[in-house]
Enzyme design. Sequence first.
Site, PDB file in Angstrom:
ATOM      1  N   SER A   8     -12.926   9.094  -5.044  1.00  0.00           N
ATOM      2  CA  SER A   8     -12.793  10.166  -6.030  1.00  0.00           C
ATOM      3  C   SER A   8     -13.293   9.651  -7.372  1.00  0.00           C
ATOM      4  CB  SER A   8     -11.334  10.602  -6.113  1.00  0.00           C
ATOM      5  OG  SER A   8     -10.549   9.575  -6.686  1.00  0.00           O
ATOM      6  N   HIS A  14      -8.242  11.081  -0.164  1.00  0.00           N
ATOM      7  CA  HIS A  14      -7.910   9.833   0.528  1.00  0.00           C
ATOM      8  C   HIS A  14      -7.243  10.050   1.879  1.00  0.00           C
ATOM      9  CE1 HIS A  14      -7.754   7.639  -3.626  1.00  0.00           C
ATOM     10  NE2 HIS A  14      -8.972   7.992  -3.275  1.00  0.00           N
ATOM     11  N   GLU A  52      -2.224  11.185  -4.879  1.00  0.00           N
ATOM     12  CA  GLU A  52      -1.343  10.032  -4.658  1.00  0.00           C
ATOM     13  C   GLU A  52       0.087  10.312  -5.101  1.00  0.00           C
ATOM     14  OE1 GLU A  52      -3.196   6.754  -6.795  1.00  0.00           O
ATOM     15  OE2 GLU A  52      -5.132   7.383  -6.012  1.00  0.00           O
ATOM     16  N   GLU A  97      -5.388   4.310   1.306  1.00  0.00           N
ATOM     17  CA  GLU A  97      -4.700   3.276   0.531  1.00  0.00           C
ATOM     18  C   GLU A  97      -3.422   2.809   1.201  1.00  0.00           C
ATOM     19  OE1 GLU A  97      -4.522   4.832  -3.473  1.00  0.00           O
ATOM     20  OE2 GLU A  97      -6.661   4.513  -3.741  1.00  0.00           O
ATOM     21  N   ASP A 114      -0.777  10.711  -8.914  1.00  0.00           N
ATOM     22  CA  ASP A 114      -2.170  10.766  -9.365  1.00  0.00           C
ATOM     23  C   ASP A 114      -2.705  12.094  -8.857  1.00  0.00           C
ATOM     24  OD1 ASP A 114      -4.766  10.647 -10.068  1.00  0.00           O
ATOM     25  OD2 ASP A 114      -5.253   8.792  -8.990  1.00  0.00           O
ATOM     26  N   GLU A 164      -0.980  10.620 -13.535  1.00  0.00           N
ATOM     27  CA  GLU A 164      -2.360  10.186 -13.767  1.00  0.00           C
ATOM     28  C   GLU A 164      -3.304  11.371 -13.550  1.00  0.00           C
ATOM     29  OE1 GLU A 164      -3.344   6.656 -11.507  1.00  0.00           O
ATOM     30  OE2 GLU A 164      -5.428   7.299 -11.321  1.00  0.00           O
ATOM     31  N   ASP A 198      -7.573   8.213 -16.013  1.00  0.00           N
ATOM     32  CA  ASP A 198      -8.432   7.472 -15.071  1.00  0.00           C
ATOM     33  C   ASP A 198      -9.854   8.032 -15.180  1.00  0.00           C
ATOM     34  OD1 ASP A 198      -9.702   6.304 -12.922  1.00  0.00           O
ATOM     35  OD2 ASP A 198      -8.535   7.300 -11.376  1.00  0.00           O
ATOM     36  N   LYS A 201      -9.969  -0.055 -14.226  1.00  0.00           N
ATOM     37  CA  LYS A 201     -10.661  -0.391 -12.978  1.00  0.00           C
ATOM     38  C   LYS A 201     -11.969  -1.073 -13.350  1.00  0.00           C
ATOM     39  CE  LYS A 201      -9.359   3.741 -10.239  1.00  0.00           C
ATOM     40  NZ  LYS A 201      -9.800   5.152 -10.061  1.00  0.00           N
ATOM     41  N   HIS A 208      -6.616  -0.775  -8.162  1.00  0.00           N
ATOM     42  CA  HIS A 208      -7.561  -0.922  -7.060  1.00  0.00           C
ATOM     43  C   HIS A 208      -8.421   0.336  -6.943  1.00  0.00           C
ATOM     44  CE1 HIS A 208      -4.678   1.333  -4.089  1.00  0.00           C
ATOM     45  NE2 HIS A 208      -4.835   1.960  -5.234  1.00  0.00           N
ATOM     46  N   ARG A 209      -9.318   0.361  -5.939  1.00  0.00           N
ATOM     47  CA  ARG A 209     -10.047   1.577  -5.575  1.00  0.00           C
ATOM     48  C   ARG A 209      -9.626   1.959  -4.162  1.00  0.00           C
ATOM     49  NH1 ARG A 209     -13.760   3.288  -9.519  1.00  0.00           N
ATOM     50  NH2 ARG A 209     -13.161   5.216  -8.457  1.00  0.00           N
ATOM     51  N   SER A 210      -9.975   3.168  -3.754  1.00  0.00           N
ATOM     52  CA  SER A 210      -9.589   3.565  -2.402  1.00  0.00           C
ATOM     53  C   SER A 210     -10.380   2.782  -1.348  1.00  0.00           C
ATOM     54  CB  SER A 210      -9.750   5.066  -2.216  1.00  0.00           C
ATOM     55  OG  SER A 210     -11.018   5.485  -2.662  1.00  0.00           O
ATOM     56  N   LYS A 220      -1.568  -0.777  -9.837  1.00  0.00           N
ATOM     57  CA  LYS A 220      -1.646   0.248  -8.785  1.00  0.00           C
ATOM     58  C   LYS A 220      -2.430  -0.356  -7.628  1.00  0.00           C
ATOM     59  CE  LYS A 220      -4.053   4.244  -8.935  1.00  0.00           C
ATOM     60  NZ  LYS A 220      -4.402   5.679  -8.826  1.00  0.00           N
TER      61      LYS A 220
HETATM   62  C1  2PG Z   1      -7.805   6.732  -8.257  1.00  0.00           C
HETATM   63  C2  2PG Z   1      -8.450   5.798  -7.275  1.00  0.00           C
HETATM   64  C3  2PG Z   1      -7.558   4.689  -6.787  1.00  0.00           C
HETATM   65  P1  2PG Z   1     -10.643   6.185  -5.989  1.00  0.00           P
HETATM   66  O1  2PG Z   1      -8.179   7.898  -8.350  1.00  0.00           O
HETATM   67  O2  2PG Z   1      -6.969   6.301  -9.049  1.00  0.00           O
HETATM   68  O3  2PG Z   1      -6.331   5.063  -6.304  1.00  0.00           O
HETATM   69  O4  2PG Z   1      -9.077   6.447  -6.234  1.00  0.00           O
HETATM   70  O5  2PG Z   1     -10.833   4.739  -5.862  1.00  0.00           O
HETATM   71  O6  2PG Z   1     -10.987   6.957  -4.741  1.00  0.00           O
HETATM   72  O7  2PG Z   1     -11.349   6.734  -7.188  1.00  0.00           O
HETATM   73 MG    MG Z   2      -6.912   8.147 -10.253  1.00  0.00          MG
END
Ligand code: 2PG
Ligand code: MG
Length: 554
Positions: A188, A297, A306, A349, A384, A425, A452, A477, A505-507, A528
């Site tokens: 995402s 996810h 999330e 995740e 999130d 978030e 984010d 991130k 982290h990332r997904s 996270k």
């Molecule tokens: C988020 C992230 C991580 P993604 O949105 O915060 O949980 O997701 O890495 O898919 O962007």
């Molecule tokens: Mg996010």
Amino acid sequence: MGGGWVRIALGSDHAGFELKNKILAYLKKKHDVHDYGTHGAEPVDYPDYALRTCDAVVSGAAVFGVLVCGTGVGMSVSANKIKGVRAALCASPETAKQSREHVDANVLVLASSTKDAEKITDVFLNTPFTQAERHVRRLRKVAELEAPSRLSSLRAREVLDSRGAPTVEAEAWAGQWRTLAAAPSGASAGVHEALELRDGGKRYFGKGVTKAVRNVNSILSPSLRGKHVDARALDSVILSVDGTPNKQRIGANATIASSMALWRLQALVEGKALYALLGDARRMPCPAANLINGGMHAGNDLDFQEYLLLPVGARTFSEATEIVSETYRALKGILEKKYGRGATNVGDEGGFAPPLKDAEAPLELISKALDEAGHAKKAKLGLDCAASRLLKGNAYVVESKKYAPDAFADYYASLAKKFPLAYIEDPFAEDAFGEFAMLTKMLGSKLSIVGDDLLVTNTERIKTAIMGSACNALLLKPNQIGTVSEALEAGRLAKEAGWKVVVSHRSGETDDSFIADIAVGVGAEFAKIGAPARGERTSKYNRLLRIEEQLLAR
Ligand code: 2PG
Ligand code: MG
């Protein structure tokens, strides 16, 4: 255990029995002594009393060991074969002194006929390791002078991430010293993130990263090779070689993997812990654990991406991990009972992905799991919403209901009333600075409103958000921006504004635990790092557990 007393392990063979008891009575007056007994008359190579005495020293359960036996010659030779044991056969106070000063002996071996045994033991225990220490320091200095301080090579390769998609792994070398680091990848991802370079075409469904790999090998590497291993300076070179605002020439997946490998290399060459190189906060974060996955996810109908568990009442990271794991387990049981075993399949995740649509249901389920696990008093909940994906025209759509932005803010306020929410978030879309500011004004005194996709770890966007009071917390991130230096600067800015920092982290992840060190270095309030399941998620928990052990041991 006597407070402040030195712990000593002790044992003897048949011949040394009497002398051992004499020493035991003597030592007991001043120390905390554990007697591992006496072996019978028949000869054995490594008798149990000796093994257990040495084991106590090696494991740290005792600081010194004392073995009393026959002539002591055989025993001192065999004990020295055990890794971590430096046994010394001492017949006089002078030998005891020398063995301590010069070789840092930790196991005293005495022959059963030794005269002056008490005096010898006293000298052994009270002589510090001095000569040898100086010697070791001198050797280390020489090693430091010789430690390669220039980058001899940087190269990259294609490896797989946790979704089975290719990602960039970088490998940095200084002489014989080598480090690895791998780029994570979001599903995402925000539109303002730095560019993740993919090959396109048929191979790996267009997700190959051979172009990014080539960019490391043929553009970054020649520009960096031979330079001092000073990661910040090397990051600046990467930035100027790329020369674009969003890393579109080299690819942010190529730059972040390289940058992480270079920071790791500097830590290695300088003999520092990575977190200590990244910042001096040395503060353990609270995990933000994604227990129920939705959105992009998971293959269910939950609109919010999330549902997070925040064990904010834990006193240590290890206690927090225990709460997360026990609640995760309780939740599994609840889901299984209510919806059948299929409901405990997990998303990207590691959180469960039950077949739900009702946006509040996961909050109820996690609250129930917390009650069952007995941790309700120690934890809060978080969301999130990844709301860019909920925006349809001018309205946000959840459970097929449409909300105008102010009605959506009221909806969040009602959730915060009903549940112990501490964290939201991306409650609005990625350019909705004004809508974020509205919610921060409404709920910001009690909740973390985390940016984010809004901020994408980009200092310019963070400055805009600070000016407009759009959030009170940054999601950090590193791969959103492309170098570790820039990510650290983003964290610094957020802290300076009095915001909380959430390192994330990332997904799509790998087993690289770099973000754990960033969290401790910058003093992030939250990390996270997903559910306490799947290797790429537990690698972060486990690294943080190791760091906490190191910090507590100081
Ligand atoms: C988020 C992230 C991580 P993604 O949105 O915060 O949980 O997701 O890495 O898919 O962007
Ligand atoms: Mg996010």
